[in-house]
Write a protein that holds these residues in place. Structure first.
Motif, PDB file in Angstrom:
ATOM      1  N   VAL A  89       1.176  -0.855   0.150  1.00 17.47           N
ATOM      2  CA  VAL A  89       0.335  -0.090   0.144  1.00 17.47           C
ATOM      3  C   VAL A  89       0.561   1.271  -0.093  1.00 17.47           C
ATOM      4  N   PRO A  90      -0.051   2.589  -0.614  1.00 18.84           N
ATOM      5  CA  PRO A  90       1.228   3.695  -0.324  1.00 18.84           C
ATOM      6  C   PRO A  90       1.397   4.043   1.123  1.00 18.84           C
ATOM      7  N   GLU A  91       2.646   4.766   1.038  1.00 18.00           N
ATOM      8  CA  GLU A  91       2.752   4.476   2.411  1.00 18.00           C
ATOM      9  C   GLU A  91       1.341   5.604   3.352  1.00 18.00           C
ATOM     10  N   VAL A  92       0.895   6.276   2.915  1.00 21.38           N
ATOM     11  CA  VAL A  92       0.129   7.246   3.164  1.00 21.38           C
ATOM     12  C   VAL A  92      -0.964   6.089   4.184  1.00 21.38           C
ATOM     13  N   GLY A  93      -0.735   5.062   3.698  1.00 21.70           N
ATOM     14  CA  GLY A  93      -1.764   4.573   4.725  1.00 21.70           C
ATOM     15  C   GLY A  93      -1.703   3.069   5.470  1.00 21.70           C
ATOM     16  N   VAL A  94       0.331   3.565   6.454  1.00 19.50           N
ATOM     17  CA  VAL A  94       0.820   2.671   6.811  1.00 19.50           C
ATOM     18  C   VAL A  94       0.031   2.665   7.777  1.00 19.50           C
ATOM     19  N   ALA A  95      -0.284   3.308   8.608  1.00 16.44           N
ATOM     20  CA  ALA A  95      -1.328   4.144  10.039  1.00 16.44           C
ATOM     21  C   ALA A  95      -1.780   3.081   9.872  1.00 16.44           C
ATOM     22  N   GLY A  96      -3.085   3.501   8.876  1.00 23.27           N
ATOM     23  CA  GLY A  96      -4.719   2.738   8.728  1.00 23.27           C
ATOM     24  C   GLY A  96      -4.254   1.288   9.483  1.00 23.27           C
ATOM     25  N   MET A  97      -3.460   0.920   7.717  1.00 21.48           N
ATOM     26  CA  MET A  97      -3.207  -0.874   7.832  1.00 21.48           C
ATOM     27  C   MET A  97      -2.321  -1.584   8.793  1.00 21.48           C
ATOM     28  N   ALA A  98      -2.028  -0.762   9.032  1.00 23.05           N
ATOM     29  CA  ALA A  98      -0.692  -1.534  10.270  1.00 23.05           C
ATOM     30  C   ALA A  98      -1.830  -1.401  11.879  1.00 23.05           C
ATOM     31  N   GLY A  99      -3.347  -0.969  12.043  1.00 18.83           N
ATOM     32  CA  GLY A  99      -4.440  -1.018  12.523  1.00 18.83           C
ATOM     33  C   GLY A  99      -5.361  -2.171  12.647  1.00 18.83           C
ATOM     34  N   THR A 100      -5.620  -2.945  11.811  1.00 19.47           N
ATOM     35  CA  THR A 100      -5.653  -3.822  10.720  1.00 19.47           C
ATOM     36  C   THR A 100      -5.232  -5.264  12.171  1.00 19.47           C
ATOM     37  N   TRP A 101      -5.463  -6.329  11.605  1.00 21.49           N
ATOM     38  CA  TRP A 101      -4.915  -7.930  11.900  1.00 21.49           C
ATOM     39  C   TRP A 101      -3.433  -8.104  10.952  1.00 21.49           C
ATOM     40  N   LEU A 102      -3.643  -7.485  10.184  1.00 22.86           N
ATOM     41  CA  LEU A 102      -2.330  -8.174   9.336  1.00 22.86           C
ATOM     42  C   LEU A 102      -1.065  -7.773  10.199  1.00 22.86           C
ATOM     43  N   ASP A 103      -0.099  -8.546   9.734  1.00 23.43           N
ATOM     44  CA  ASP A 103       1.673  -8.247  10.133  1.00 23.43           C
ATOM     45  C   ASP A 103       2.090  -7.612   8.917  1.00 23.43           C
ATOM     46  N   ASP A 104       2.144  -8.749   7.825  1.00 21.62           N
ATOM     47  CA  ASP A 104       2.861  -8.021   6.895  1.00 21.62           C
ATOM     48  C   ASP A 104       2.345  -6.606   6.143  1.00 21.62           C
ATOM     49  N   VAL A 105       3.060  -5.523   5.762  1.00 20.07           N
ATOM     50  CA  VAL A 105       2.351  -4.461   5.262  1.00 20.07           C
ATOM     51  C   VAL A 105       3.718  -3.577   4.775  1.00 20.07           C
ATOM     52  N   ARG A 106       3.605  -3.154   3.211  1.00 16.58           N
ATOM     53  CA  ARG A 106       4.645  -3.136   2.891  1.00 16.58           C
ATOM     54  C   ARG A 106       4.201  -2.359   1.874  1.00 16.58           C
ATOM     55  N   THR A 107       4.967  -0.713   1.868  1.00 12.48           N
ATOM     56  CA  THR A 107       4.966   0.439   1.571  1.00 12.48           C
ATOM     57  C   THR A 107       5.722   1.246   0.632  1.00 12.48           C
ATOM     58  N   TRP A 108       5.264   2.295  -0.442  1.00 12.89           N
ATOM     59  CA  TRP A 108       6.521   3.046  -0.916  1.00 12.89           C
ATOM     60  C   TRP A 108       5.389   4.634  -1.018  1.00 12.89           C
ATOM     61  N   SER A 109       6.472   4.970  -1.980  1.00 13.39           N
ATOM     62  CA  SER A 109       5.690   6.594  -1.006  1.00 13.39           C
ATOM     63  C   SER A 109       5.444   6.967  -2.656  1.00 13.39           C
ATOM     64  N   SER A 110       4.168   7.382  -2.293  1.00 13.22           N
ATOM     65  CA  SER A 110       3.268   7.223  -3.891  1.00 13.22           C
ATOM     66  C   SER A 110       2.263   8.781  -3.558  1.00 13.22           C
ATOM     67  N   PRO A 111       2.026   9.331  -4.643  1.00 13.90           N
ATOM     68  CA  PRO A 111       2.441   8.789  -6.187  1.00 13.90           C
ATOM     69  C   PRO A 111       3.991   9.160  -6.503  1.00 13.90           C
ATOM     70  N   ASP A 112       3.602   7.806  -7.872  1.00  9.48           N
ATOM     71  CA  ASP A 112       4.996   8.055  -7.914  1.00  9.48           C
ATOM     72  C   ASP A 112       4.953   7.749  -9.779  1.00  9.48           C
ATOM     73  N   PRO A 113       5.528   8.561 -10.281  1.00 10.38           N
ATOM     74  CA  PRO A 113       5.088   8.752 -12.249  1.00 10.38           C
ATOM     75  C   PRO A 113       6.014   7.498 -12.862  1.00 10.38           C
ATOM     76  N   VAL A 114       6.944   7.095 -11.740  1.00 13.14           N
ATOM     77  CA  VAL A 114       8.276   5.988 -13.353  1.00 13.14           C
ATOM     78  C   VAL A 114       7.857   4.627 -11.904  1.00 13.14           C
ATOM     79  N   ASP A 115       7.262   4.576 -11.249  1.00 12.43           N
ATOM     80  CA  ASP A 115       7.179   3.214 -10.034  1.00 12.43           C
ATOM     81  C   ASP A 115       6.331   3.280  -8.717  1.00 12.43           C
ATOM     82  N   ASP A 116       4.735   3.200  -9.315  1.00  9.62           N
ATOM     83  CA  ASP A 116       3.633   3.228  -8.489  1.00  9.62           C
ATOM     84  C   ASP A 116       3.439   2.460  -8.195  1.00  9.62           C
ATOM     85  N   GLY A 117       4.097   1.498  -7.152  1.00  5.88           N
ATOM     86  CA  GLY A 117       4.042   0.431  -6.072  1.00  5.88           C
ATOM     87  C   GLY A 117       5.128  -1.425  -7.251  1.00  5.88           C
TER      88      GLY A 117
END
Length: 392
Positions: free
Chosen positions: A73-101
């Motif tokens: 998920v985009p970096e802006v969603g890290v805190a929200g996704m960390a609040g779920t039951w998931l353990d493995d959350v991988r992020t990147w800085s988005s939007p990235d016009p060259v490589d958006d995830g």
């Protein structure tokens, strides 16, 4: 049940969803599922955010053959996704016009154990990609010897049968909207516009505890209406009009979807008979809705009532549909759908008829299939169309 259900789900709910899905994945020989839309991502993660209204950033969730889902998920969603039951959350800085995830997603997919060499992505009706097509092509071209196959049927079947916790949320939305519909006649009158009437209703459902009312349609006309998707507008409702209000109100991410019809002053006997016909058709659908019946069976018994009541046509294309995290879900009550009903499925019954040229009457209720039959989730409408006094 109290008016409002509890919010959120225990972790066991998500564990059960994943386990059920993974059993089906084994049967369909899938190494993983790639999900990109809000309902699918939320269903497996619990990530509930209004930020999906922004179309700029893509979001990805991978359901592996074993273990917990993986979020990319985009970096802006890290805190929200960390609040779920998931353990493995991988992020990147988005939007990235060259490589958006893309690179991060490819790495995550290629890191999944390869047993069958097949990756499932929903491709059928009622699905969409929600990522740039060019980026998807790059993902596909860089997958490590995996064939992409359609997983729409798997996801439909998993999500169609709701847990009791899900059903309670739909029912909470239904009760909020039902009470707003019940009280509306005391707060509206002829001389108001469609927009003013729908605004009064919408304010009431929000005050009643709804999270949002993203769908509030209102249409009126002399004797009836001829459209059920475009309003409300600035038309002034007057003596002799019939107005329909249809709502998709939400509670904790789950929708209700039903309507009510109101008569203003002196409406025609033909319109009243049409209302009675669609009401009886809803009853027929309710009686037929039980495990082992099919969506085609529901359509047939409702259409028989409509046809005997003088229906010239339907105008909508089906007589109801699935309901839950989305306003409309699979399946459809229509000829040839043939989906077997199971306990736990939440449906709308929506008989509609064209009873005269340019004159429609549509009635909709929400139900859940139980082992012994159907149960109303929306509070049943009035058997006769309520009349609102016209302005003298």
């Amino acid at each position: 049940m109290s008016l409002l259900a509890s919010r959120g789900f225990p972790e066991s709910e998500y564990q059960q969803r994943a386990a059920t899905t993974q059993r089906m994945m084994h049967g369909q020989r899938l190494d993983a599922l790639l999900l990109t839309t809000e309902p699918d991502v939320r269903y497996y993660s619990g990530f509930l955010s209004q930020f999906w209204e922004s179309p700029t950033r893509p979001w990805f969730l991978i359901v592996p053959l074993e273990g917990k889902p993986v979020a990319v998920v985009p970096e802006v969603g890290v805190a929200g996704m960390a609040g779920t039951w998931l353990d493995d959350v991988r992020t990147w800085s988005s939007p990235d016009p060259v490589d958006d995830g893309v690179s991060l997603l490819v790495s995550a997919l290629n890191g999944m154990p390869r047993r069958f060499g097949r990756l499932g992505i929903p491709m059928g009706a009622e699905s969409h990609l929600r990522m740039p097509l060019a980026d998807f092509a790059r993902v596909r071209d860089n997958l490590d010897e995996r064939t992409i196959v359609d997983a729409r049927d798997l996801l439909r079947r998993v999500r169609a049968v709701k847990s009791e916790a899900e059903i309670e949320k739909v029912q909470a939305a239904c009760l909020i909207a039902s009470r707003a519909f019940e009280s509306l006649p005391g707060r509206i009158s002829a001389g108001m516009t469609e927009r003013e009437i729908c605004r009064a209703f919408k304010l009431d459902v929000i005050a009643g505890g709804a999270d949002s009312a993203p769908y509030v349609m209102g249409a009126s006309g002399a004797g009836s209406y001829n459209d059920i998707i475009m309003g409300p507008g600035d038309r002034v409702v007057s003596d002799g009009d019939v107005m329909i209000i249809d709502t998709g109100t939400t509670f904790d991410g789950y929708f209700c979807d039903f309507d009510r019809n109101y008569a203003f002053g002196r409406v025609s006997d033909q319109a009243r008979r049409a209302y009675e016909t669609v009401y009886r058709a809803t009853d027929a659908g309710f009686e037929a809705a039980r495990p082992g019946a099919t969506t085609t069976d529901l359509w047939r018994v409702m259409w028989e009532v409509l046809e005997s009541g003088g229906a010239l046509g339907n105008g909508v294309g089906r007589l109801g549909h699935g309901l839950g995290m989305q306003l409309t879900e699979w399946p459809s009550n229509m000829p040839g759908d043939d989906t077997p009903l199971e306990a736990g499925m939440v449906l709308t019954l929506e008989p509609g008829m064209v009873f005269a040229p340019g004159q429609w009457m549509v009635h909709e209720e929400n139900i859940v299939i139980r082992p012994g039959g159907a149960q109303w989730l929306s509070e049943r409408a009035w058997p006769e169309m309520p009349m609102i006094d016209a302005v003298p």
